[in-house]
Design a protein around this motif. Sequence first.
Motif: not given
Length: 769
Positions: A594-609
């Motif tokens: 449920q938490t995206y680490p920095h190395n993915l290069g993108e944050g989690k969108l609001f409302g992600t299912q």
Amino acid sequence: MPYRELGVVKNATKDILLALDYKEGKLLLKVYVTGEQNNLNIKLQHDGKVLLSEKVCIVPEQVYTREIAVKDINENLLLLTVHSAAGKELIKYDAASNKLNNIPEAASPALLPADVENNEQLFLTGQHLEQYRHATYSPVPYYEEALRRDPKDIRNNNALGLWYLRRGQFAKSEPYFRKAVETITQRNPNPYDSECYYNLGLALKFLGKKEDAYKAFYKATWSNAWKDSGYFSVAQIDLENGDYELALDHSLSSLDRNANNSKAYVLRSAAFRKLGRFEDAVEVATAAIKRDAFNLGALFELVYAYKAFGDEEKGTATLNELIKLSRGYYQNYIEYALDYANAGLYQEAADLLNYAVNGDATSPMVYYYLGYFAYRFGNNEQASACFKQASAADSYLCFPDRLEEISILKLAAELVPTDAKAPYYLGNLFYDKLQYDDAIAAWETSAKLDDTFPTVFRNLGIAYYNKRNDPAKALICFEKAFALDPADARVLMELDQLYKKLNYSTEARLKFVEANLETAKLRDDVYLERATLYNFLGEHQTAFEQVMQRTFHPWEGGEGKASGQYVAALVEMAKQNIRDGKYQKAVEQLTQAQTYPHNLGEGKLFGTQENDIFYWLGQAHEGLQQTEQAKAYFEQAAIGLEDPTAAVFYNDQQPDKIFYQGLAKKCLGDSTSAERIFKKLLNYGIGHMDDNVKIDYFAVSLPNLLIFEDDLQVRNRVHCYFLQGLGYLGLRDFEQAQKAFTEVLKLDAGHFGARIHQNMINQITEAAG
């Protein structure tokens, strides 16, 4: 509590910006300026009572800020003014005069051409599509529909002719302009709008019909809107014809209409120079530079004039200024050299462009232009030598795009028939102009002349697939391109995507990527595709480690891809831990997902299912006999829209999330709602199987990497079979679910959802017995 913005006002002439905000009994006033402002009188009033009155000097580096304590203000009674020292009002904010505008109507998609009411709307729709460069709709069918209804329509003839002209199809454009001229002059030989005359002149000039072009340009000068452009184009041909006095008259007429036409000054200065009137040439060029200090053509005219005077010092200083302003960028030289060439001053064009020659770093187009100029002033031997230099120059980042370059590259191919690069560049230009047949023909010629240049085969591969619907030829070309340069990571990525399109097995694709691993590591997208393949094949720990070992960078079309594989790997590992009774480990992995680490290069969108994550968390907590926590997670998993859609965009409601809503409701004891959800999935999949799917008019970002054009009908069938499989699985009709998922994998061998839910069926049936 942040300040609440009351108003922002900008003075367009004095470059003053006011900002007024309110917060808990305090007004915050800010004044910004773009230039030094002295002795400004600032006054803020509320219902006639002066809250602030101050005389200030403000500079751009320091924002004027004041905080004023107030009680019980009525925003509509605020008045803020700024006056100059002389008492002139410079800017005002009067809250009472604020106008609440009606919200404009939402934009509506364009109708299909046959459904458009009239020619007026067909023309306006076509213009809109051109102006906003619509990604998927072309203006041409709208213009063509209008001309089908009325072949003599002036504006649509002119518009379609201009569309072809801008794409290098000069011969195709001419009849449309002539038809527009014919219609507009039926009753009046001097029409109110002469744009079609001017465009006809351009087409004729590109076709080498200078005499007819001259007449058309001259006729265009009848209307004021085209007077400056018409006279300028006439003056160009005057210079080419050696009619320098006429060039002076016509360039002056152009400037009388548009004093900002910087190119007309250069024509005029050149005409004076050709007549030996060097002082006049200097005067005109100097006036041009006063208006535009970056007018390289005017500077070059000064260089010529000073040298004619024998003033080498001024000539050298001016030339150094020209070189400095050009920044050594070859495109700047080409642009101004073209101005000379369009006026027939080919020697001047070559003299200027020679400053763009920079040894091995010289762009091929510089040599092609020099060859063309040499040919035009009669030196065929020098032209051929330049064209050979162009062919041998480094082709990296060489993308010709000017219409004039069509004839230049065609001439090069004619004078040096062994030059494979000229048709290659010509193909690039035509493909950019949407002239795909011409592009393919040019690239095929290039490939025959040189079968060792990988990029031409790569380009042909894309064209064969996307424009000829010939995947077999596309595959041959891409495999040849990669064989010629196995270090090209872009071609590796594209070839892998082609294998994916052709439904190669994931095992075969992974073997190919692993065999070229060092090249694959050069690009985020190929590297991530490797992790995706490992995830599909059930090697989730390997996929997870690969994702975590790299720092990804966002790219268009890659939205949700790195995070998707990160989440998929964690969820699948957690599911295995649940099956193995390692429930706490599963909880940790599902929480981590449920938490995206920095190395993915993108944050989690609001409302992600995350219905699936919550569902499996519920299962893990049940395994830990933590009933309350399990119930809470099942309740979270049950939340969401339950009506399936086409799911075109990457953040659309995905069908598997709906499926897990149903499973969660079942775990909560609501079998009726669960069954309703599963039936909705099934019924949508059955009922929409044969839909005629189209990209939405407003679509700007799709979830797939669209190197190769997608078959939307096939994609829809995959989606519908997947929905059916989920529906049958939820209803525990495992045989039908397996059949549906098998159909998905027949059409899309790498469909991750179908694979993991097939595995779910196998695990359920094995556990049962």
